[in-house]
Design a protein around this motif. Structure first.
Motif, mmCIF file in Angstrom:
data_model
loop_
_atom_site.group_PDB
_atom_site.id
_atom_site.type_symbol
_atom_site.label_atom_id
_atom_site.label_comp_id
_atom_site.label_asym_id
_atom_site.label_seq_id
_atom_site.Cartn_x
_atom_site.Cartn_y
_atom_site.Cartn_z
ATOM 1 N N ASP A 37 5.300 -18.490 22.479
ATOM 2 C CA ASP A 37 4.974 -19.822 23.040
ATOM 3 C C ASP A 37 3.584 -20.221 22.552
ATOM 4 O O ASP A 37 2.744 -21.034 22.913
ATOM 5 N N GLU A 38 3.173 -19.548 21.338
ATOM 6 C CA GLU A 38 1.823 -19.813 20.631
ATOM 7 C C GLU A 38 0.777 -19.522 21.508
ATOM 8 O O GLU A 38 -0.203 -20.499 21.569
ATOM 9 N N LYS A 39 0.808 -18.451 22.120
ATOM 10 C CA LYS A 39 -0.470 -18.035 23.013
ATOM 11 C C LYS A 39 -0.923 -16.750 22.693
ATOM 12 O O LYS A 39 -1.192 -15.904 23.771
ATOM 13 N N ALA A 40 -1.286 -16.265 21.561
ATOM 14 C CA ALA A 40 -1.604 -15.022 21.203
ATOM 15 C C ALA A 40 -2.914 -14.584 21.598
ATOM 16 O O ALA A 40 -3.253 -13.507 21.965
ATOM 17 N N HIS A 41 -3.836 -15.892 21.834
ATOM 18 C CA HIS A 41 -5.143 -15.603 22.446
ATOM 19 C C HIS A 41 -5.058 -15.089 23.629
ATOM 20 O O HIS A 41 -6.271 -14.632 24.210
ATOM 21 N N MET A 42 -3.865 -15.124 24.498
ATOM 22 C CA MET A 42 -3.736 -14.537 25.861
ATOM 23 C C MET A 42 -3.473 -13.099 25.821
ATOM 24 O O MET A 42 -3.425 -12.617 26.851
ATOM 25 N N ILE A 43 -3.280 -12.374 24.758
ATOM 26 C CA ILE A 43 -2.485 -11.091 24.684
ATOM 27 C C ILE A 43 -3.554 -10.010 25.209
ATOM 28 O O ILE A 43 -3.423 -9.047 26.034
ATOM 29 N N ARG A 44 -4.937 -10.174 24.967
ATOM 30 C CA ARG A 44 -6.021 -9.506 25.390
ATOM 31 C C ARG A 44 -5.997 -9.374 26.725
ATOM 32 O O ARG A 44 -5.933 -8.195 27.408
ATOM 33 N N GLY A 45 -5.883 -10.215 27.531
ATOM 34 C CA GLY A 45 -5.969 -10.497 28.733
ATOM 35 C C GLY A 45 -4.714 -9.865 29.521
ATOM 36 O O GLY A 45 -4.786 -9.119 30.456
ATOM 37 N N THR A 81 15.590 -8.140 11.958
ATOM 38 C CA THR A 81 16.678 -8.822 12.971
ATOM 39 C C THR A 81 17.797 -8.777 12.665
ATOM 40 O O THR A 81 18.869 -9.410 13.110
ATOM 41 N N THR A 82 18.300 -7.866 11.549
ATOM 42 C CA THR A 82 19.673 -7.601 11.412
ATOM 43 C C THR A 82 20.177 -6.250 11.266
ATOM 44 O O THR A 82 20.978 -5.586 10.563
ATOM 45 N N GLY A 83 19.474 -5.431 12.172
ATOM 46 C CA GLY A 83 20.064 -4.121 12.357
ATOM 47 C C GLY A 83 19.131 -3.071 11.814
ATOM 48 O O GLY A 83 19.967 -1.936 11.557
ATOM 49 N N HIS A 84 18.068 -3.388 11.480
ATOM 50 C CA HIS A 84 17.314 -2.299 10.658
ATOM 51 C C HIS A 84 15.844 -2.111 11.154
ATOM 52 O O HIS A 84 15.339 -3.045 11.718
ATOM 53 N N LEU A 85 15.562 -0.801 11.289
ATOM 54 C CA LEU A 85 14.096 -0.524 11.973
ATOM 55 C C LEU A 85 13.217 -0.506 10.690
ATOM 56 O O LEU A 85 13.285 0.071 9.536
ATOM 57 N N VAL A 86 12.319 -1.653 10.794
ATOM 58 C CA VAL A 86 11.396 -1.739 9.668
ATOM 59 C C VAL A 86 10.193 -1.292 9.999
ATOM 60 O O VAL A 86 9.559 -1.862 10.826
ATOM 61 N N ILE A 87 9.236 -0.487 9.182
ATOM 62 C CA ILE A 87 7.920 -0.168 9.374
ATOM 63 C C ILE A 87 7.117 -0.652 7.990
ATOM 64 O O ILE A 87 7.448 -0.401 6.827
ATOM 65 N N THR A 88 6.075 -1.311 8.166
ATOM 66 C CA THR A 88 5.181 -1.774 7.237
ATOM 67 C C THR A 88 3.720 -1.675 7.379
ATOM 68 O O THR A 88 3.386 -1.585 8.566
ATOM 69 N N THR A 89 3.033 -2.428 6.578
ATOM 70 C CA THR A 89 1.550 -2.656 6.662
ATOM 71 C C THR A 89 0.904 -3.896 6.364
ATOM 72 O O THR A 89 1.512 -4.525 5.618
ATOM 73 N N ALA A 90 -0.178 -4.255 6.820
ATOM 74 C CA ALA A 90 -0.885 -5.226 6.578
ATOM 75 C C ALA A 90 -2.267 -5.018 6.803
ATOM 76 O O ALA A 90 -2.689 -3.954 7.343
ATOM 77 N N HIS A 91 -3.185 -6.007 6.681
ATOM 78 C CA HIS A 91 -4.904 -5.598 6.679
ATOM 79 C C HIS A 91 -5.450 -6.486 7.853
ATOM 80 O O HIS A 91 -6.894 -6.662 7.689
ATOM 81 N N ALA A 92 -5.046 -6.749 8.945
ATOM 82 C CA ALA A 92 -5.656 -7.478 10.249
ATOM 83 C C ALA A 92 -6.356 -6.394 10.774
ATOM 84 O O ALA A 92 -6.372 -5.110 10.707
ATOM 85 N N GLY A 93 -7.629 -6.996 11.328
ATOM 86 C CA GLY A 93 -8.658 -6.046 12.068
ATOM 87 C C GLY A 93 -8.419 -6.178 13.539
ATOM 88 O O GLY A 93 -8.978 -5.393 14.514
ATOM 89 N N SER A 94 -7.371 -7.025 14.224
ATOM 90 C CA SER A 94 -6.779 -6.794 15.659
ATOM 91 C C SER A 94 -5.689 -7.324 15.758
ATOM 92 O O SER A 94 -4.740 -7.988 14.968
ATOM 93 N N ILE A 95 -4.923 -7.094 16.918
ATOM 94 C CA ILE A 95 -3.607 -7.632 17.290
ATOM 95 C C ILE A 95 -3.501 -9.063 17.020
ATOM 96 O O ILE A 95 -2.491 -9.405 16.343
ATOM 97 N N THR A 96 -4.577 -9.719 17.769
ATOM 98 C CA THR A 96 -4.174 -11.307 17.460
ATOM 99 C C THR A 96 -4.521 -11.856 15.980
ATOM 100 O O THR A 96 -3.697 -12.603 15.782
#
Length: 408
Positions: free
Chosen positions: A339-347, A263-278
Protein backbone atom coordinates in the motif's frame (compact mmCIF):
# COMPACT_ATOMS: atom_id res chain seq x y z
CA UNK A 1 19.77 -42.94 11.36
CA UNK A 2 23.41 -43.62 12.27
CA UNK A 3 24.40 -43.34 8.60
CA UNK A 4 22.64 -39.97 8.36
CA UNK A 5 24.36 -38.66 11.50
CA UNK A 6 27.72 -39.86 10.23
CA UNK A 7 27.13 -38.16 6.88
CA UNK A 8 26.12 -34.84 8.46
CA UNK A 9 29.17 -34.99 10.75
CA UNK A 10 31.42 -35.61 7.75
CA UNK A 11 29.74 -32.67 5.98
CA UNK A 12 30.70 -30.32 8.81
CA UNK A 13 34.32 -31.53 8.71
CA UNK A 14 34.50 -31.18 4.94
CA UNK A 15 33.02 -27.68 4.92
CA UNK A 16 35.50 -26.44 7.53
CA UNK A 17 38.50 -27.20 5.32
CA UNK A 18 40.20 -24.20 3.66
CA UNK A 19 39.37 -23.72 0.02
CA UNK A 20 42.40 -22.67 -2.02
CA UNK A 21 42.07 -21.78 -5.68
CA UNK A 22 45.26 -21.69 -7.78
CA UNK A 23 45.91 -18.53 -9.76
CA UNK A 24 44.99 -18.63 -13.43
CA UNK A 25 47.61 -19.79 -15.88
CA UNK A 26 50.02 -17.12 -17.12
CA UNK A 27 48.67 -15.18 -20.07
CA UNK A 28 51.02 -14.69 -22.98
CA UNK A 29 50.64 -11.08 -23.93
CA UNK A 30 51.98 -10.36 -27.42
CA UNK A 31 55.32 -8.81 -26.54
CA UNK A 32 59.01 -9.52 -26.46
CA UNK A 33 60.78 -11.82 -24.03
CA UNK A 34 61.96 -9.13 -21.57
CA UNK A 35 58.43 -7.74 -21.23
CA UNK A 36 57.08 -11.21 -20.42
CA UNK A 37 59.70 -11.54 -17.69
CA UNK A 38 58.70 -8.11 -16.38
CA UNK A 39 55.05 -9.17 -16.32
CA UNK A 40 55.92 -12.29 -14.34
CA UNK A 41 57.90 -10.22 -11.87
CA UNK A 42 54.98 -7.80 -11.47
CA UNK A 43 52.56 -10.63 -10.73
CA UNK A 44 55.00 -12.25 -8.29
CA UNK A 45 55.32 -8.92 -6.43
CA UNK A 46 51.54 -8.61 -6.29
CA UNK A 47 51.17 -12.13 -4.90
CA UNK A 48 53.78 -11.35 -2.24
CA UNK A 49 51.85 -8.20 -1.29
CA UNK A 50 48.56 -10.08 -1.08
CA UNK A 51 50.11 -12.82 1.08
CA UNK A 52 51.64 -10.18 3.37
CA UNK A 53 48.32 -8.39 3.74
CA UNK A 54 46.52 -11.66 4.40
CA UNK A 55 48.96 -12.55 7.16
CA UNK A 56 48.48 -9.10 8.72
CA UNK A 57 44.64 -9.31 8.60
CA UNK A 58 44.46 -6.38 6.18
CA UNK A 59 41.01 -6.12 4.61
CA UNK A 60 41.73 -3.90 1.58
CA UNK A 61 44.62 -2.52 -0.48
CA UNK A 62 44.37 0.67 -2.56
CA UNK A 63 46.98 0.92 -5.32
CA UNK A 64 47.62 3.94 -7.55
CA UNK A 65 50.48 4.01 -10.08
CA UNK A 66 53.76 5.34 -8.71
CA UNK A 67 52.33 5.97 -5.24
CA UNK A 68 52.73 3.97 -2.01
CA UNK A 69 50.19 1.23 -1.36
CA UNK A 70 47.51 2.07 1.21
CA UNK A 71 46.45 -0.82 3.45
CA UNK A 72 43.14 -0.83 5.31
CA UNK A 73 43.10 -2.69 8.60
CA UNK A 74 40.25 -2.46 11.10
CA UNK A 75 38.96 0.60 9.29
CA UNK A 76 42.26 2.52 9.42
CA UNK A 77 44.44 3.34 6.39
CA UNK A 78 48.21 2.93 6.60
CA UNK A 79 50.66 3.97 3.88
CA UNK A 80 53.50 1.61 2.89
CA UNK A 81 57.03 2.93 3.19
CA UNK A 82 59.92 2.19 0.82
CA UNK A 83 60.16 1.34 -2.90
CA UNK A 84 58.67 -2.16 -2.48
CA UNK A 85 55.35 -0.50 -1.70
CA UNK A 86 55.20 1.37 -5.03
CA UNK A 87 53.91 -0.07 -8.31
CA UNK A 88 53.93 1.38 -11.83
CA UNK A 89 51.35 1.68 -14.59
CA UNK A 90 53.03 -1.29 -16.25
CA UNK A 91 52.65 -3.41 -13.11
CA UNK A 92 48.92 -2.67 -12.88
CA UNK A 93 48.46 -3.32 -16.60
CA UNK A 94 50.17 -6.71 -16.23
CA UNK A 95 47.85 -7.65 -13.35
CA UNK A 96 44.79 -6.66 -15.37
CA UNK A 97 45.87 -8.75 -18.37
CA UNK A 98 46.52 -11.74 -16.11
CA UNK A 99 43.25 -11.40 -14.18
CA UNK A 100 41.10 -11.03 -17.31
CA UNK A 101 42.96 -13.75 -19.22
CA UNK A 102 44.00 -11.33 -21.95
CA UNK A 103 40.46 -10.20 -22.75
CA UNK A 104 40.57 -7.19 -25.14
CA UNK A 105 39.63 -3.82 -23.61
CA UNK A 106 38.73 -5.28 -20.20
CA UNK A 107 37.74 -1.88 -18.75
CA UNK A 108 35.15 -1.21 -21.45
CA UNK A 109 32.38 -0.18 -21.68
CA UNK A 110 31.91 0.94 -18.05
CA UNK A 111 35.45 2.14 -17.36
CA UNK A 112 35.94 -0.44 -14.60
CA UNK A 113 35.84 -4.17 -13.99
CA UNK A 114 35.88 -6.56 -11.04
CA UNK A 115 37.88 -9.79 -11.02
CA UNK A 116 38.89 -12.55 -8.63
CA UNK A 117 42.55 -13.51 -8.18
CA UNK A 118 44.38 -16.04 -6.04
CA UNK A 119 47.94 -16.58 -4.86
CA UNK A 120 47.58 -20.15 -3.62
CA UNK A 121 47.37 -18.85 -0.03
CA UNK A 122 44.85 -16.04 -0.31
CA UNK A 123 42.08 -15.01 -2.66
CA UNK A 124 41.12 -11.40 -3.46
CA UNK A 125 38.47 -9.45 -5.31
CA UNK A 126 40.10 -6.77 -7.44
CA UNK A 127 38.35 -3.73 -8.87
CA UNK A 128 40.29 -2.00 -11.67
CA UNK A 129 39.11 1.39 -12.95
CA UNK A 130 40.16 4.30 -15.12
CA UNK A 131 40.96 7.48 -13.21
CA UNK A 132 42.88 10.76 -13.42
CA UNK A 133 45.89 8.94 -12.00
CA UNK A 134 45.69 6.24 -14.68
CA UNK A 135 44.43 2.73 -13.98
CA UNK A 136 43.99 2.23 -10.23
CA UNK A 137 42.93 -0.88 -8.35
CA UNK A 138 41.47 -1.89 -5.01
CA UNK A 139 41.95 -5.42 -3.70
CA UNK A 140 39.73 -6.91 -0.99
CA UNK A 141 40.96 -9.99 0.87
CA UNK A 142 38.54 -12.92 0.87
CA UNK A 143 38.74 -15.37 3.81
CA UNK A 144 40.35 -18.65 2.81
CA UNK A 145 37.86 -20.61 4.92
CA UNK A 146 34.17 -20.14 4.21
CA UNK A 147 32.76 -18.89 7.52
CA UNK A 148 29.83 -20.33 9.42
CA UNK A 149 26.79 -18.06 9.47
CA UNK A 150 27.02 -18.00 13.28
CA UNK A 151 30.65 -16.94 13.22
CA UNK A 152 29.86 -13.82 11.17
CA UNK A 153 26.85 -12.99 13.30
CA UNK A 154 24.02 -13.66 10.84
CA UNK A 155 20.89 -13.51 13.03
CA UNK A 156 19.19 -16.85 13.68
CA UNK A 157 15.94 -15.56 12.23
CA UNK A 158 17.70 -15.03 8.89
CA UNK A 159 19.42 -18.42 9.06
CA UNK A 160 16.09 -20.12 9.63
CA UNK A 161 14.78 -18.78 6.32
CA UNK A 162 17.19 -20.80 4.15
CA UNK A 163 14.98 -23.87 4.48
CA UNK A 164 12.17 -22.06 2.67
CA UNK A 165 11.28 -23.27 -0.82
CA UNK A 166 10.80 -19.81 -2.32
CA UNK A 167 11.05 -16.12 -1.59
CA UNK A 168 13.52 -13.25 -1.61
CA UNK A 169 16.22 -12.40 0.95
CA UNK A 170 18.11 -9.14 0.36
CA UNK A 171 21.39 -8.28 2.12
CA UNK A 172 21.91 -4.51 2.12
CA UNK A 173 24.80 -2.25 3.09
CA UNK A 174 27.76 -0.30 1.71
CA UNK A 175 30.66 -1.91 -0.12
CA UNK A 176 32.88 -3.83 2.30
CA UNK A 177 30.22 -4.29 4.98
CA UNK A 178 30.27 -8.09 4.83
CA UNK A 179 27.20 -8.82 2.68
CA UNK A 180 28.97 -11.40 0.51
CA UNK A 181 30.53 -13.05 3.56
CA UNK A 182 27.11 -13.33 5.21
CA UNK A 183 25.68 -14.96 2.08
CA UNK A 184 28.64 -17.35 1.94
CA UNK A 185 27.81 -18.42 5.49
CA UNK A 186 24.18 -19.04 4.54
CA UNK A 187 25.16 -21.08 1.47
CA UNK A 188 27.56 -23.10 3.62
CA UNK A 189 24.63 -23.87 5.93
CA UNK A 190 22.48 -25.04 3.00
CA UNK A 191 25.40 -27.04 1.58
CA UNK A 192 26.09 -28.70 4.94
CA UNK A 193 22.55 -29.43 6.12
CA UNK A 194 20.56 -30.09 2.93
CA UNK A 195 20.85 -31.77 -0.45
CA UNK A 196 19.89 -28.96 -2.82
CA UNK A 197 20.77 -27.51 -6.20
CA UNK A 198 22.41 -24.10 -5.67
CA UNK A 199 22.95 -21.77 -8.62
CA UNK A 200 25.24 -18.77 -7.97
CA UNK A 201 26.04 -15.90 -10.34
CA UNK A 202 28.41 -13.17 -9.13
CA UNK A 203 30.73 -10.45 -10.40
CA UNK A 204 33.27 -11.72 -9.54
CA UNK A 205 33.10 -15.12 -7.85
CA UNK A 206 34.61 -14.63 -4.40
CA UNK A 207 34.05 -17.71 -2.23
CA UNK A 208 34.44 -21.09 -3.95
CA UNK A 209 32.13 -23.69 -2.44
CA UNK A 210 32.94 -27.40 -2.41
CA UNK A 211 29.88 -29.61 -2.82
CA UNK A 212 28.96 -31.78 0.17
CA UNK A 213 26.90 -34.94 -0.13
CA UNK A 214 24.37 -34.79 -2.96
CA UNK A 215 24.36 -30.98 -3.08
CA UNK A 216 24.95 -29.56 -6.57
CA UNK A 217 26.52 -26.10 -6.86
CA UNK A 218 26.89 -24.08 -10.07
CA UNK A 219 29.08 -20.96 -9.77
CA UNK A 220 29.17 -18.52 -12.70
CA UNK A 221 31.03 -15.25 -13.08
CA UNK A 222 29.78 -12.29 -15.09
CA UNK A 223 32.12 -11.59 -17.99
CA UNK A 224 33.69 -15.06 -17.90
CA UNK A 225 30.68 -17.41 -17.88
CA UNK A 226 27.71 -15.12 -18.54
CA UNK A 227 27.27 -11.74 -20.20
CA UNK A 228 25.02 -10.22 -17.52
CA UNK A 229 22.82 -11.05 -14.54
CA UNK A 230 19.42 -11.26 -16.32
CA UNK A 231 20.83 -13.69 -18.90
CA UNK A 232 22.36 -15.85 -16.17
CA UNK A 233 19.13 -15.84 -14.15
CA UNK A 234 17.21 -16.92 -17.25
CA UNK A 235 19.55 -19.89 -17.56
CA UNK A 236 19.17 -20.62 -13.85
CA UNK A 237 15.41 -20.92 -14.20
CA UNK A 238 15.93 -23.61 -16.84
CA UNK A 239 18.27 -25.53 -14.54
CA UNK A 240 15.74 -26.36 -11.79
CA UNK A 241 17.69 -24.90 -8.85
CA UNK A 242 16.39 -24.70 -5.29
CA UNK A 243 18.51 -21.68 -4.34
CA UNK A 244 19.66 -18.85 -6.61
CA UNK A 245 22.33 -16.41 -5.43
CA UNK A 246 22.55 -13.14 -7.38
CA UNK A 247 25.66 -11.10 -6.63
CA UNK A 248 24.01 -7.69 -6.84
CA UNK A 249 20.76 -6.04 -7.92
CA UNK A 250 22.50 -3.74 -10.39
CA UNK A 251 19.50 -2.44 -12.30
CA UNK A 252 15.80 -2.85 -13.02
CA UNK A 253 16.38 -5.78 -15.38
CA UNK A 254 18.25 -7.70 -12.69
CA UNK A 255 15.69 -6.79 -10.01
CA UNK A 256 12.85 -7.90 -12.30
CA UNK A 257 14.57 -11.23 -13.00
CA UNK A 258 15.25 -11.77 -9.29
CA UNK A 259 11.64 -11.02 -8.39
CA UNK A 260 10.38 -13.38 -11.09
CA UNK A 261 12.63 -16.16 -9.80
CA UNK A 262 11.47 -15.60 -6.22
CA UNK A 263 7.80 -15.79 -7.21
CA UNK A 264 8.18 -18.96 -9.28
CA UNK A 265 9.33 -21.42 -6.64
CA UNK A 266 12.95 -20.47 -5.94
CA UNK A 267 14.74 -19.15 -2.87
CA UNK A 268 16.66 -16.07 -4.08
CA UNK A 269 19.43 -14.45 -2.02
CA UNK A 270 20.97 -11.22 -3.28
CA UNK A 271 22.58 -7.91 -2.27
CA UNK A 272 22.11 -4.18 -2.77
CA UNK A 273 23.51 -0.98 -1.28
CA UNK A 274 20.82 0.71 0.82
CA UNK A 275 21.48 2.05 4.30
CA UNK A 276 18.13 1.19 5.89
CA UNK A 277 15.09 -1.01 5.35
CA UNK A 278 13.01 1.90 4.05
CA UNK A 279 15.79 2.94 1.66
CA UNK A 280 16.08 -0.66 0.48
CA UNK A 281 12.40 -0.86 -0.42
CA UNK A 282 12.35 2.57 -2.04
CA UNK A 283 15.48 1.74 -4.05
CA UNK A 284 14.14 -1.60 -5.27
CA UNK A 285 10.75 -0.24 -6.33
CA UNK A 286 12.16 3.06 -7.61
CA UNK A 287 14.14 1.31 -10.33
CA UNK A 288 10.91 0.67 -12.22
CA UNK A 289 8.70 3.04 -14.19
CA UNK A 290 5.67 4.61 -12.54
CA UNK A 291 3.39 2.28 -14.51
CA UNK A 292 5.31 -0.80 -13.34
CA UNK A 293 5.62 0.13 -9.68
CA UNK A 294 2.18 -0.95 -8.41
CA UNK A 295 2.64 -4.47 -9.74
CA UNK A 296 6.25 -4.63 -8.54
CA UNK A 297 5.20 -3.43 -5.09
CA UNK A 298 2.50 -6.12 -4.92
CA UNK A 299 4.81 -8.93 -6.06
CA UNK A 300 7.61 -7.78 -3.75
CA UNK A 301 5.30 -7.61 -0.74
CA UNK A 302 4.25 -11.23 -1.33
CA UNK A 303 7.65 -12.74 -2.17
CA UNK A 304 9.91 -10.86 0.26
CA UNK A 305 11.13 -13.01 3.14
CA UNK A 306 13.58 -10.63 4.76
CA UNK A 307 15.88 -7.63 4.39
CA UNK A 308 19.06 -7.39 6.45
CA UNK A 309 20.94 -4.09 6.42
CA UNK A 310 24.49 -4.29 7.75
CA UNK A 311 27.17 -1.72 8.53
CA UNK A 312 30.55 -2.08 10.22
CA UNK A 313 31.43 0.16 13.16
CA UNK A 314 34.66 0.48 15.20
CA UNK A 315 34.72 -1.91 18.16
CA UNK A 316 36.47 -1.41 21.49
CA UNK A 317 38.99 -4.17 20.61
CA UNK A 318 40.25 -2.19 17.60
CA UNK A 319 38.44 -4.31 15.04
CA UNK A 320 35.13 -3.77 13.26
CA UNK A 321 31.75 -4.91 14.54
CA UNK A 322 28.62 -5.46 12.45
CA UNK A 323 25.49 -3.55 13.43
CA UNK A 324 22.30 -4.66 11.68
CA UNK A 325 18.73 -3.73 10.89
CA UNK A 326 16.41 -6.62 10.05
CA UNK A 327 12.93 -6.87 8.55
CA UNK A 328 11.32 -10.30 8.56
CA UNK A 329 8.18 -10.05 6.48
CA UNK A 330 4.73 -10.73 7.94
CA UNK A 331 1.14 -9.79 7.09
CA UNK A 332 1.49 -6.30 8.58
CA UNK A 333 4.66 -5.52 6.63
CA UNK A 334 3.16 -7.04 3.48
CA UNK A 335 0.29 -4.57 3.65
CA UNK A 336 2.59 -1.60 4.28
CA UNK A 337 4.81 -2.48 1.30
CA UNK A 338 1.87 -3.16 -1.01
CA UNK A 339 0.00 0.00 0.00
CA UNK A 340 3.03 2.29 -0.45
CA UNK A 341 3.45 2.92 3.29
CA UNK A 342 7.08 1.90 3.75
CA UNK A 343 7.62 4.99 5.93
CA UNK A 344 5.44 3.32 8.59
CA UNK A 345 7.61 0.19 8.83
CA UNK A 346 9.82 1.52 11.63
CA UNK A 347 6.75 2.26 13.75
CA UNK A 348 5.47 -1.26 13.10
CA UNK A 349 8.81 -2.73 14.21
CA UNK A 350 8.71 -0.68 17.42
CA UNK A 351 5.09 -1.76 17.98
CA UNK A 352 6.02 -5.43 17.61
CA UNK A 353 8.80 -4.92 20.15
CA UNK A 354 6.41 -3.46 22.71
CA UNK A 355 3.96 -6.30 22.07
CA UNK A 356 6.71 -8.84 22.76
CA UNK A 357 6.53 -10.49 19.34
CA UNK A 358 9.62 -8.96 17.80
CA UNK A 359 11.36 -10.77 14.95
CA UNK A 360 12.46 -7.61 13.16
CA UNK A 361 14.62 -4.92 14.76
CA UNK A 362 16.02 -1.49 13.96
CA UNK A 363 19.66 -0.40 13.63
CA UNK A 364 19.30 1.53 16.89
CA UNK A 365 18.18 -1.61 18.71
CA UNK A 366 21.26 -3.43 17.41
CA UNK A 367 23.55 -0.57 18.45
CA UNK A 368 22.00 -0.49 21.92
CA UNK A 369 22.67 -4.21 22.31
CA UNK A 370 26.30 -3.79 21.22
CA UNK A 371 26.81 -0.98 23.76
CA UNK A 372 25.20 -3.07 26.51
CA UNK A 373 27.51 -5.98 25.64
CA UNK A 374 30.55 -3.71 25.84
CA UNK A 375 31.48 -4.29 22.20
CA UNK A 376 31.23 -0.65 21.07
CA UNK A 377 31.28 2.71 22.82
CA UNK A 378 28.33 5.01 23.20
CA UNK A 379 30.03 7.60 20.98
CA UNK A 380 30.38 5.06 18.17
CA UNK A 381 26.76 4.01 18.52
CA UNK A 382 25.48 7.58 18.38
CA UNK A 383 27.59 8.35 15.29
CA UNK A 384 26.30 5.26 13.47
CA UNK A 385 22.61 5.68 14.34
CA UNK A 386 20.05 6.67 11.73
CA UNK A 387 17.82 8.02 14.51
CA UNK A 388 20.29 9.25 17.17
CA UNK A 389 17.61 10.93 19.28
CA UNK A 390 15.77 7.63 19.65
CA UNK A 391 18.99 5.83 20.49
CA UNK A 392 19.89 8.48 23.07
CA UNK A 393 16.55 7.94 24.83
CA UNK A 394 17.07 4.17 24.85
CA UNK A 395 20.63 4.51 26.19
CA UNK A 396 19.45 6.78 28.97
CA UNK A 397 16.56 4.44 29.78
CA UNK A 398 19.03 1.55 30.03
CA UNK A 399 21.41 3.55 32.23
CA UNK A 400 24.17 3.35 29.62
CA UNK A 401 24.35 6.91 28.35
CA UNK A 402 25.55 8.48 31.58
CA UNK A 403 27.49 5.37 32.58
CA UNK A 404 29.77 5.72 29.57
CA UNK A 405 30.71 9.26 30.43
CA UNK A 406 28.44 11.28 28.19
CA UNK A 407 26.53 14.18 29.58
CA UNK A 408 22.97 13.28 30.44
Amino acid sequence: MNDLMTRRGQRALDSAAPVFVPPPAAVEVPSSGPLLVSSSVSIARLHALIDSCGDERVSDMHIHPNKPVRRLRSGKLVKDEGPEGVFTDEDIAAWLVDATEGRPNPLEPRGHTSVAMATGRYRVRGTFRKSLAGTTVTFRLIPTVIPDANDVGVPQIIQELVHRDSGLIIMEGPTGSGKTTAIAGLIKKVNTEYDKHIYMVEDPTEFVHEEIGATSIVQRQIGSHASDYPTAIEDALRSKPNVIVIGELLNAATAKAALHAATTGHLVITTAHAGSITEALDSFIGQFTADEQPQVRSRLSQSLLAIMVQKLVPAVDGRLQAAREVLVNNLNFTELIRDEKAHMIRGQIDGDKVAGKQRSFTLESSLLTLVAEGKITCDVAMAAAKAPQELEKDLKRAGLYKELGLAA
